[in-house]
Design an enzyme around this catalytic site. Sequence first.
Site, PDB file in Angstrom:
ATOM      1  CE  LYS A  90      -3.779   2.051   2.805  1.00  0.00           C
ATOM      2  NZ  LYS A  90      -4.613   1.760   4.002  1.00  0.00           N
ATOM      3  CB  SER A 168      -7.274   4.648   3.119  1.00  0.00           C
ATOM      4  OG  SER A 168      -6.622   3.589   4.213  1.00  0.00           O
ATOM      5  CB  SER A 192      -8.286   1.635   6.064  1.00  0.00           C
ATOM      6  OG  SER A 192      -8.833   3.147   6.103  1.00  0.00           O
TER       7      SER A 192
END
Length: 284
Positions: A90, A168, A192
């Site tokens: 990520k 996210s 997230s």
Amino acid sequence: MATLGIAECYTTPMTSLADDTRWLDATDQAALVRSGEVTATKLLEAAIERIERIDPALNAVVIRWFDHARDLAAGQLPDGPFRGVPFLLKDLWAHFAGQTLSNGNKALRALAPVSEADTTLVQRFKAAGFVTAGRTNSPEFGSLPTTEPEAWGPTRNPWNTNHSPGGSSGGAAAAVAAGMVPIAHASDGGGSIRIPAANCGLVGLKPSQGRITLGPFRDESNLGVELCVRRSVRDTAVYLDAVRGPGIGDTVIAPPPVRPYVDELRSEEHMSELQSRLHLVCRL
């Protein structure tokens, strides 16, 4: 934009290996490498092919270091549980030495700072045998439950490209749900991991604080934790066993598990409890 689904995210056929391994979980892909049936290099090339064919419709993989990943795959990989499995980080706080990190921020994307050292968790990813090929999209500093940063543009849900994968960890979830890679790094403060997993039909677990180290650059002073999104529960268990535990700089340390997480998948107690719950659900 016309609505696309997973099957329509690419229009030209892929090679047989890219198709054959597309929906295998990380445990099965690692087994192919371990048995010698497929090399880590071929497995990586299959993942790169899928990313290049599928991602233009999704915008999930925003930073790529394919040549570096090829060097890793061709070298002597650690004999971890995921040796040779393609992986994505990520684009949020996960420093990988020698590679850039933008945290979804326009200024950092333009500046392109190069990390000087790995986070402890990234070191554990390497020790587990993962071959990291790039970074997935994240909202600016992971601040929203959608993935639409000005720095990189919106990521789209592979089930329906008019929909959001959430955030996210939306880039990670879209990449795994579309079959680019079987598992990808993700993090969660207020949903997230769990929101993108729900939106994209994946397994999403937010671990307890202190279960996964945030060291040495961050600590557990807020709600954020790190783990992954993936397609199978067994990958979750093997992954947890590979990367759990404290590191330098941690201010919260969770107690160790009584036994390996992967053993929970096979225990009679676990199966009995699962059967009881399923029976209750069926009665309801």
